[in-house]
Design a protein around this motif. Sequence first.
Motif, PDB file in Angstrom:
ATOM      1  N   ALA A 211       2.857 -70.713  43.449  1.00  0.00           N
ATOM      2  CA  ALA A 211       3.724 -69.870  44.270  1.00  0.00           C
ATOM      3  C   ALA A 211       4.730 -69.126  43.393  1.00  0.00           C
ATOM      4  N   MET A 212       5.342 -69.856  42.463  1.00  0.00           N
ATOM      5  CA  MET A 212       6.313 -69.236  41.561  1.00  0.00           C
ATOM      6  C   MET A 212       5.661 -68.123  40.741  1.00  0.00           C
ATOM      7  N   GLU A 213       4.465 -68.383  40.244  1.00  0.00           N
ATOM      8  CA  GLU A 213       3.752 -67.376  39.448  1.00  0.00           C
ATOM      9  C   GLU A 213       3.514 -66.103  40.256  1.00  0.00           C
ATOM     10  N   GLN A 214       3.068 -66.268  41.503  1.00  0.00           N
ATOM     11  CA  GLN A 214       2.778 -65.099  42.333  1.00  0.00           C
ATOM     12  C   GLN A 214       4.053 -64.338  42.700  1.00  0.00           C
ATOM     13  N   TRP A 215       5.135 -65.067  42.996  1.00  0.00           N
ATOM     14  CA  TRP A 215       6.390 -64.384  43.330  1.00  0.00           C
ATOM     15  C   TRP A 215       6.933 -63.615  42.130  1.00  0.00           C
ATOM     16  N   GLU A 216       6.752 -64.160  40.937  1.00  0.00           N
ATOM     17  CA  GLU A 216       7.201 -63.448  39.737  1.00  0.00           C
ATOM     18  C   GLU A 216       6.398 -62.167  39.530  1.00  0.00           C
ATOM     19  N   ILE A 217       5.105 -62.217  39.864  1.00  0.00           N
ATOM     20  CA  ILE A 217       4.288 -61.004  39.777  1.00  0.00           C
ATOM     21  C   ILE A 217       4.743 -59.994  40.824  1.00  0.00           C
ATOM     22  N   VAL A 218       5.029 -60.488  42.039  1.00  0.00           N
ATOM     23  CA  VAL A 218       5.531 -59.601  43.099  1.00  0.00           C
ATOM     24  C   VAL A 218       6.829 -58.933  42.655  1.00  0.00           C
ATOM     25  N   LEU A 219       7.720 -59.717  42.050  1.00  0.00           N
ATOM     26  CA  LEU A 219       8.999 -59.175  41.588  1.00  0.00           C
ATOM     27  C   LEU A 219       8.783 -58.095  40.533  1.00  0.00           C
ATOM     28  N   HIS A 230       9.973 -55.797  48.938  1.00  0.00           N
ATOM     29  CA  HIS A 230       9.268 -56.886  48.270  1.00  0.00           C
ATOM     30  C   HIS A 230      10.097 -57.479  47.124  1.00  0.00           C
ATOM     31  N   LYS A 231      10.910 -56.647  46.488  1.00  0.00           N
ATOM     32  CA  LYS A 231      11.764 -57.134  45.402  1.00  0.00           C
ATOM     33  C   LYS A 231      12.766 -58.161  45.930  1.00  0.00           C
ATOM     34  N   GLU A 232      13.432 -57.821  47.022  1.00  0.00           N
ATOM     35  CA  GLU A 232      14.427 -58.732  47.589  1.00  0.00           C
ATOM     36  C   GLU A 232      13.776 -60.013  48.104  1.00  0.00           C
ATOM     37  N   ARG A 233      12.614 -59.879  48.700  1.00  0.00           N
ATOM     38  CA  ARG A 233      11.906 -61.055  49.210  1.00  0.00           C
ATOM     39  C   ARG A 233      11.497 -61.976  48.062  1.00  0.00           C
ATOM     40  N   HIS A 237      12.687 -65.939  47.377  1.00  0.00           N
ATOM     41  CA  HIS A 237      11.757 -67.065  47.282  1.00  0.00           C
ATOM     42  C   HIS A 237      11.823 -67.731  45.908  1.00  0.00           C
ATOM     43  N   ILE A 238      11.988 -66.939  44.861  1.00  0.00           N
ATOM     44  CA  ILE A 238      12.090 -67.506  43.514  1.00  0.00           C
ATOM     45  C   ILE A 238      13.328 -68.393  43.411  1.00  0.00           C
ATOM     46  N   ALA A 239      14.443 -67.917  43.974  1.00  0.00           N
ATOM     47  CA  ALA A 239      15.677 -68.708  43.955  1.00  0.00           C
ATOM     48  C   ALA A 239      15.494 -70.019  44.711  1.00  0.00           C
ATOM     49  N   ALA A 240      14.799 -69.953  45.855  1.00  0.00           N
ATOM     50  CA  ALA A 240      14.574 -71.159  46.657  1.00  0.00           C
ATOM     51  C   ALA A 240      13.667 -72.144  45.928  1.00  0.00           C
TER      52      ALA A 240
END
Length: 243
Positions: A211-219, A230-233, A237-240
Amino acid sequence: MKTDIFLAAGRLLVRVEGRFVLDECDPLKKAVSAALSPAVSHVLVDLSKTEFIDSAGLGTLVSVKIRANQTDGRMTLIDPSPAVEDVLLMSKLNEIFEIATGEEAEKLVGTLARDDNLLRSVGAVGEAGIPSVQSAESLKIEEPQRQAKGPDTGELVEELCRSAVEALRQSDYEKTIRFYRQALEIDSDYLPARNNLAIVYEKRPEWRENAMEQWEIVLRLSEQLGDTKHKERAEKHIAALRG
């Protein structure tokens, strides 16, 4: 996996034997990419002796279909084995690909699979146990270029994403992940699929790193594309996840 490629009268036959999996995909894509041209009007992929196919193999089939369509050609899967047929049904890609079986398949292939039409063999094992490659002298293998995403690509991605949503509604997370990954193999920059894949990975604690890997790619992608939503989302999620 052993792949034989035959060419005659504007038809390209790709015969795949064995396990059609990730490690085997690049050599096949390179060989087919080199053989495709505007002169090829019909690509036939014989999967009758394919023992197994994974998501990377499916992605390769999609890539070949897209390449064929870009030169106004078509692609037909020939006599998929039961194992391949099951995967096509589960992924709903049977609704996207043209498939021929029985007499129809025999008619399409005809006498194409003759030695004098053999263009290339990939993955055949020689006497020394070393994979051998046979090709016409004029055939040059080039690194495949990323193609512009046309309407066919978008339709395939959307179909895979719809299948993922349906699987998610049934709480089948593994299947959901598989569909989103197949979509991302076609268009790795498609943010909605990345976003949703990250959310699915959050469903189980053991998938936290995924999940972390995918959110970092999204960011990263959202910053490149200037996509504030998508940046804010992703940041949230990364912070959580780092908690």
